[in-house]
Design a protein around this motif. Structure first.
Motif, mmCIF file in Angstrom:
data_model
loop_
_atom_site.group_PDB
_atom_site.id
_atom_site.type_symbol
_atom_site.label_atom_id
_atom_site.label_comp_id
_atom_site.label_asym_id
_atom_site.label_seq_id
_atom_site.Cartn_x
_atom_site.Cartn_y
_atom_site.Cartn_z
ATOM 1 N N LEU A 32 0.774 -1.109 0.113
ATOM 2 C CA LEU A 32 0.040 -0.086 -0.058
ATOM 3 C C LEU A 32 0.831 1.124 0.069
ATOM 4 C CD1 LEU A 32 -2.962 1.021 0.059
ATOM 5 C CD2 LEU A 32 -2.825 1.008 2.663
ATOM 6 N N VAL A 33 1.941 1.425 0.764
ATOM 7 C CA VAL A 33 2.879 2.248 0.916
ATOM 8 C C VAL A 33 3.504 2.467 -0.574
ATOM 9 C CG1 VAL A 33 4.966 3.400 1.963
ATOM 10 C CG2 VAL A 33 3.259 2.198 3.477
ATOM 11 N N ARG A 34 4.066 1.407 -1.216
ATOM 12 C CA ARG A 34 4.648 1.329 -2.541
ATOM 13 C C ARG A 34 3.725 1.919 -3.428
ATOM 14 N NH1 ARG A 34 7.317 -4.124 -1.007
ATOM 15 N NH2 ARG A 34 9.214 -3.422 -0.268
ATOM 16 N N LEU A 35 2.513 1.514 -3.387
ATOM 17 C CA LEU A 35 1.520 2.123 -4.405
ATOM 18 C C LEU A 35 1.003 3.633 -4.290
ATOM 19 C CD1 LEU A 35 -0.782 1.351 -6.651
ATOM 20 C CD2 LEU A 35 -2.224 0.896 -4.720
ATOM 21 N N GLY A 36 1.003 4.017 -2.807
ATOM 22 C CA GLY A 36 1.154 5.513 -2.758
ATOM 23 C C GLY A 36 2.014 6.341 -3.251
ATOM 24 N N PHE A 37 3.304 5.619 -3.299
ATOM 25 C CA PHE A 37 4.427 6.336 -3.865
ATOM 26 C C PHE A 37 4.402 6.611 -5.166
ATOM 27 C CE2 PHE A 37 6.721 6.761 0.402
ATOM 28 C CZ PHE A 37 7.505 7.734 0.292
ATOM 29 N N VAL A 38 4.085 5.548 -5.878
ATOM 30 C CA VAL A 38 3.856 5.528 -7.229
ATOM 31 C C VAL A 38 2.802 6.451 -7.679
ATOM 32 C CG1 VAL A 38 3.049 4.082 -9.374
ATOM 33 C CG2 VAL A 38 4.640 3.065 -7.638
ATOM 34 N N ILE A 39 1.413 6.335 -7.024
ATOM 35 C CA ILE A 39 0.444 7.292 -7.461
ATOM 36 C C ILE A 39 0.881 9.104 -7.267
ATOM 37 C CG2 ILE A 39 -1.874 8.090 -6.930
ATOM 38 C CD1 ILE A 39 -2.519 5.192 -6.401
ATOM 39 N N PHE A 40 1.834 8.965 -6.013
ATOM 40 C CA PHE A 40 1.935 10.343 -5.820
ATOM 41 C C PHE A 40 2.940 10.929 -6.920
ATOM 42 C CE2 PHE A 40 4.609 13.243 -2.718
ATOM 43 C CZ PHE A 40 3.667 14.042 -2.901
ATOM 44 N N GLY A 41 3.997 9.799 -7.290
ATOM 45 C CA GLY A 41 4.975 10.184 -8.221
ATOM 46 C C GLY A 41 4.471 10.690 -9.447
ATOM 47 N N LEU A 42 3.355 9.905 -9.869
ATOM 48 C CA LEU A 42 2.676 10.372 -11.241
ATOM 49 C C LEU A 42 2.182 11.593 -11.097
ATOM 50 C CD1 LEU A 42 1.133 6.947 -12.191
ATOM 51 C CD2 LEU A 42 3.094 8.082 -13.259
ATOM 52 N N VAL A 43 1.331 12.053 -9.969
ATOM 53 C CA VAL A 43 0.674 13.368 -9.806
ATOM 54 C C VAL A 43 1.366 14.523 -9.239
ATOM 55 C CG1 VAL A 43 -1.576 12.157 -10.343
ATOM 56 C CG2 VAL A 43 -0.822 12.623 -7.857
ATOM 57 N N GLY A 44 2.408 14.048 -8.419
ATOM 58 C CA GLY A 44 3.014 15.146 -7.765
ATOM 59 C C GLY A 44 4.593 14.941 -7.626
ATOM 60 N N ALA A 45 5.330 14.822 -6.463
ATOM 61 C CA ALA A 45 6.792 14.877 -6.240
ATOM 62 C C ALA A 45 7.023 13.329 -5.354
ATOM 63 C CB ALA A 45 7.183 16.146 -5.545
ATOM 64 N N GLY A 46 6.682 12.485 -5.965
ATOM 65 C CA GLY A 46 6.748 11.271 -5.047
ATOM 66 C C GLY A 46 8.345 11.000 -5.181
ATOM 67 N N GLU A 47 9.077 10.987 -6.328
ATOM 68 C CA GLU A 47 10.312 10.672 -6.235
ATOM 69 C C GLU A 47 11.230 11.739 -5.426
ATOM 70 O OE1 GLU A 47 8.397 12.016 -8.906
ATOM 71 O OE2 GLU A 47 8.493 10.190 -10.263
ATOM 72 N N ILE A 48 10.861 13.007 -5.243
ATOM 73 C CA ILE A 48 11.541 13.850 -4.457
ATOM 74 C C ILE A 48 11.464 13.291 -3.005
ATOM 75 C CG2 ILE A 48 11.890 16.184 -3.695
ATOM 76 C CD1 ILE A 48 11.062 16.681 -6.562
ATOM 77 N N ALA A 49 10.018 12.971 -2.600
ATOM 78 C CA ALA A 49 9.942 12.601 -1.283
ATOM 79 C C ALA A 49 10.764 11.483 -1.128
ATOM 80 C CB ALA A 49 8.285 12.187 -0.980
ATOM 81 N N TYR A 50 10.627 10.206 -2.002
ATOM 82 C CA TYR A 50 11.419 8.968 -1.839
ATOM 83 C C TYR A 50 12.964 9.306 -1.202
ATOM 84 C CZ TYR A 50 12.668 4.050 -2.025
ATOM 85 O OH TYR A 50 13.165 2.982 -1.686
ATOM 86 N N ILE A 51 13.592 10.315 -2.239
ATOM 87 C CA ILE A 51 15.018 10.548 -2.062
ATOM 88 C C ILE A 51 15.033 11.028 -0.876
ATOM 89 C CG2 ILE A 51 16.624 11.962 -3.030
ATOM 90 C CD1 ILE A 51 15.641 11.150 -5.872
ATOM 91 N N VAL A 52 14.458 12.134 -0.448
ATOM 92 C CA VAL A 52 14.479 12.838 1.096
ATOM 93 C C VAL A 52 14.434 11.628 1.867
ATOM 94 C CG1 VAL A 52 13.384 14.450 2.580
ATOM 95 C CG2 VAL A 52 13.775 15.070 0.183
ATOM 96 N N GLY A 53 13.445 10.863 1.918
ATOM 97 C CA GLY A 53 13.437 9.641 2.855
ATOM 98 C C GLY A 53 14.764 8.690 3.090
#
Length: 61
Positions: A32-53
């Motif tokens: 569920l968390v991985r899916l959230g990051f994928v969706i957030f990456g498509l519509v927002g800044a999921g990649e940036i949040a992942y790198i910060v994490g």
């Protein structure tokens, strides 16, 4: 693996363990968390949040 701290696990991770660490800490499904990051990456800044994490979260001992 401790659920009281926010850490990146050494086992059961796909890339850097950010999603697995968040899921373990908050007691929700890793998928569920991985899916959230994928969706957030498509519509927002999921990649940036992942790198910060990845930078901020320490590795599990």
């Amino acid at each position: 693996m401790s659920t009281s701290q926010l850490v990146r696990p050494r086992q059961g991770k796909w890339i850097a363990g950010v999603c697995a660490g968040l899921a373990d800490r908050f007691g929700i499904s890793r998928g569920l968390v991985r899916l959230g990051f994928v969706i957030f990456g498509l519509v927002g800044a999921g990649e940036i949040a992942y790198i910060v994490g990845w930078i901020v979260m320490p590795k599990d001992d």
